[in-house]
Design a protein around this motif. Structure first.
Motif, short mmCIF file in Angstrom:
data_model
loop_
_atom_site.label_atom_id
_atom_site.label_comp_id
_atom_site.label_asym_id
_atom_site.label_seq_id
_atom_site.Cartn_x
_atom_site.Cartn_y
_atom_site.Cartn_z
N TYR A 206 0.85 -1.17 0.15
CA TYR A 206 -0.32 -0.21 -0.12
C TYR A 206 0.50 0.67 -0.52
O TYR A 206 1.94 1.05 1.10
CB TYR A 206 -0.56 -0.52 0.90
CG TYR A 206 -1.76 -1.10 1.08
CD1 TYR A 206 -3.38 -0.21 0.25
CD2 TYR A 206 -1.12 -2.40 1.07
CE1 TYR A 206 -4.39 -1.48 0.36
CE2 TYR A 206 -3.67 -3.20 1.46
CZ TYR A 206 -4.55 -2.44 0.76
OH TYR A 206 -5.31 -4.03 1.01
N TYR A 208 1.58 5.59 -0.45
CA TYR A 208 0.32 7.01 -0.55
C TYR A 208 1.72 8.18 -0.29
O TYR A 208 3.29 7.20 -0.67
CB TYR A 208 0.28 7.32 0.57
CG TYR A 208 -0.67 8.51 0.99
CD1 TYR A 208 -2.04 8.57 0.32
CD2 TYR A 208 -0.33 9.99 0.63
CE1 TYR A 208 -3.10 9.51 -0.30
CE2 TYR A 208 -0.77 11.00 0.96
CZ TYR A 208 -2.16 10.74 0.43
OH TYR A 208 -3.01 12.09 0.05
N SER A 226 -6.91 5.51 4.85
CA SER A 226 -7.74 5.39 4.34
C SER A 226 -7.39 5.83 2.44
O SER A 226 -7.92 5.59 1.77
CB SER A 226 -9.09 6.68 4.47
OG SER A 226 -8.64 7.50 4.18
N LYS A 227 -6.60 6.58 2.75
CA LYS A 227 -6.04 7.07 1.50
C LYS A 227 -4.87 6.56 1.14
O LYS A 227 -3.95 6.51 -0.21
CB LYS A 227 -4.93 8.73 1.98
CG LYS A 227 -5.76 9.49 3.12
CD LYS A 227 -6.82 9.95 1.31
CE LYS A 227 -8.35 11.17 1.70
NZ LYS A 227 -9.55 11.39 0.80
N PHE A 229 -3.35 3.32 -1.29
CA PHE A 229 -4.02 2.10 -2.45
C PHE A 229 -2.92 1.51 -2.25
O PHE A 229 -1.69 1.62 -2.31
CB PHE A 229 -3.88 3.21 -3.58
CG PHE A 229 -2.44 3.82 -4.55
CD1 PHE A 229 -1.95 3.40 -4.73
CD2 PHE A 229 -2.73 5.08 -3.85
CE1 PHE A 229 -0.55 3.78 -5.12
CE2 PHE A 229 -1.10 6.11 -3.69
CZ PHE A 229 0.03 5.47 -4.73
N SER A 231 -0.60 -1.45 -4.74
CA SER A 231 -0.25 -2.43 -5.74
C SER A 231 0.63 -3.22 -5.64
O SER A 231 0.75 -3.94 -4.83
CB SER A 231 0.72 -1.27 -6.09
OG SER A 231 1.95 -1.57 -5.10
N VAL A 236 -0.39 -0.39 -9.49
CA VAL A 236 -1.95 0.10 -8.77
C VAL A 236 -3.03 -0.74 -10.08
O VAL A 236 -2.73 -1.09 -10.54
CB VAL A 236 -2.20 1.15 -9.44
CG1 VAL A 236 -3.22 2.09 -8.85
CG2 VAL A 236 -1.39 2.39 -8.96
N GLN A 240 -8.86 -2.83 -5.76
CA GLN A 240 -8.92 -2.06 -4.64
C GLN A 240 -9.37 -2.59 -2.42
O GLN A 240 -10.51 -2.95 -3.05
CB GLN A 240 -8.83 0.01 -4.33
CG GLN A 240 -7.83 0.16 -5.42
CD GLN A 240 -6.05 -0.62 -5.42
OE1 GLN A 240 -6.20 0.23 -3.60
NE2 GLN A 240 -5.81 0.19 -6.19
N PHE A 284 -12.72 4.05 3.07
CA PHE A 284 -11.64 3.90 1.77
C PHE A 284 -12.15 5.16 0.79
O PHE A 284 -12.81 5.13 0.72
CB PHE A 284 -11.98 2.43 1.45
CG PHE A 284 -11.18 1.93 0.10
CD1 PHE A 284 -9.70 1.99 1.00
CD2 PHE A 284 -10.71 1.66 -1.31
CE1 PHE A 284 -8.61 1.61 -0.28
CE2 PHE A 284 -9.69 1.78 -1.50
CZ PHE A 284 -8.47 1.71 -1.22
N TYR A 286 -10.87 5.46 -2.33
CA TYR A 286 -11.57 5.28 -3.39
C TYR A 286 -12.61 4.20 -4.29
O TYR A 286 -12.78 3.41 -3.46
CB TYR A 286 -9.78 4.55 -4.56
CG TYR A 286 -8.60 5.39 -4.19
CD1 TYR A 286 -7.88 6.79 -4.09
CD2 TYR A 286 -7.85 5.19 -2.76
CE1 TYR A 286 -7.20 7.06 -4.10
CE2 TYR A 286 -6.24 5.53 -2.23
CZ TYR A 286 -6.27 6.72 -2.99
OH TYR A 286 -5.43 7.46 -2.37
#
Length: 298
Positions: A206, A208, A226-227, A229, A231, A236, A240, A284, A286
């Motif tokens: 994850y 950021y 929560s930001k 993401f 991969s 990516v 998600q 989350f 996204y």
């Protein structure tokens, strides 16, 4: 005729059973302790120590492992979990002012794997903080395989209990990542590793972005979990999901020479901590794409 076919079939079965039994008893992979085999990543061959050296090192570490085990038993008997979370109160996880803090981190670059010419180091700065510095270069090895490179990375070592038992961080009671840093204006990638049960999930990370201002002043970065993401191997993922905060294995920073950003870098880290913010209720950040079952990315 049928009896002859049955005899031939039985003979082939016995032969196959004999071959399988022979493979089981004559395998070259024999080890006293089980070690997980990573099926992806770099295939760097490391020298294996002799059995005598392993025994000597084991007795040398035995005292520290027993000390750590006693501390675990003491904490278990006390049974004093954190029940009250005060907004604005930071629980420090990685403090660079602690003794032997540098032994808990690993530094890697593309040059370590014969891919490029970047350099990096993790040292203590004049102010007593951790200093991640070096130089990233996009010049790669001309072997016809490597196309792009230029990165440097620091990562914490795998969290373990006593006697080298693998463990994970449990950050489920927090929703914010807090860090005090002083950068050079570059953007750094924050990495959270959550190793899964299957080899397909061993590369799930994850991310950021940490944006630094540069200059002489410190900055406090407050980033919601929560930001982050998901991969895998730098790509990516379409599918998600929120971080499993009870299964965090590693934490780290990366810097790259992408888009002509070759040159020196400098990131000073005072501490990395956690916080509970009751006003942040996002689970989350996204959007979720509907993908076929068992398909992670396209």
């Amino acid at each position: 005729m049928q009896s002859l076919l049955r005899q031939g079939h039985s003979l082939r079965c016995y032969c196959l059973m004999g071959i399988q039994a022979q493979k089981i008893h004559t395998t070259a992979i024999q080890s006293t302790f089980w070690e997980r085999e990573k099926k992806s990543g770099y295939k760097t061959k490391l020298p294996e120590p002799s059995k005598k050296q392993l025994i000597l090192d084991g007795f040398k570490d035995l005292k520290e492992e027993i000390k750590l085990w006693r501390q675990e038993v003491k904490e278990h008997l006390q049974s004093d979990p954190i029940l009250v979370f005060r907004p604005g109160e930071t629980d420090v996880v990685f403090d660079f002012k602690a003794p032997d803090v540098l032994d808990k981190w690993t530094v890697t670059t593309d040059a370590d794997h014969g891919e490029g010419k970047s350099t990096a180091a993790l040292e203590l700065s004049a102010s007593g903080a951790g200093l991640f510095h070096g130089e990233v270069s996009s010049e790669h090895t001309k072997d016809g395989i490597i196309k792009r490179t230029g990165y440097a990375n620091i990562r914490t070592k795998r969290v373990r209990k006593s006697f080298k038992r693998e463990a994970t961080y449990d950050w489920t009671q927090y929703n914010m990542l807090i860090m005090k840093v002083r950068g050079d204006g570059r953007s750094y990638l924050i990495n959270l590793h959550t190793e899964g049960y299957f080899d397909l999930m061993w590369n799930d990370i994850y991310h950021y972005v940490l944006y630094t201002r540069g200059g002489p002043h410190w900055q406090i970065a407050k980033i919601p979990f929560s930001k982050f993401f998901l991969s895998s191997k730098g790509r990516v993922q379409d599918r998600q999901g929120a971080i499993a905060l009870n299964k965090v294995t590693h934490f780290g920073f990366s810097v790259a020479a992408k888009k002509g950003m070759d040159g020196p870098f400098n990131l000073e880290i005072d501490y990395v901590g956690l916080e509970y913010d009751p006003s942040h209720r996002e689970e989350f950040a996204y959007e979720m794409y509907k993908t076929p079952k068992y398909i992670v990315a396209t």
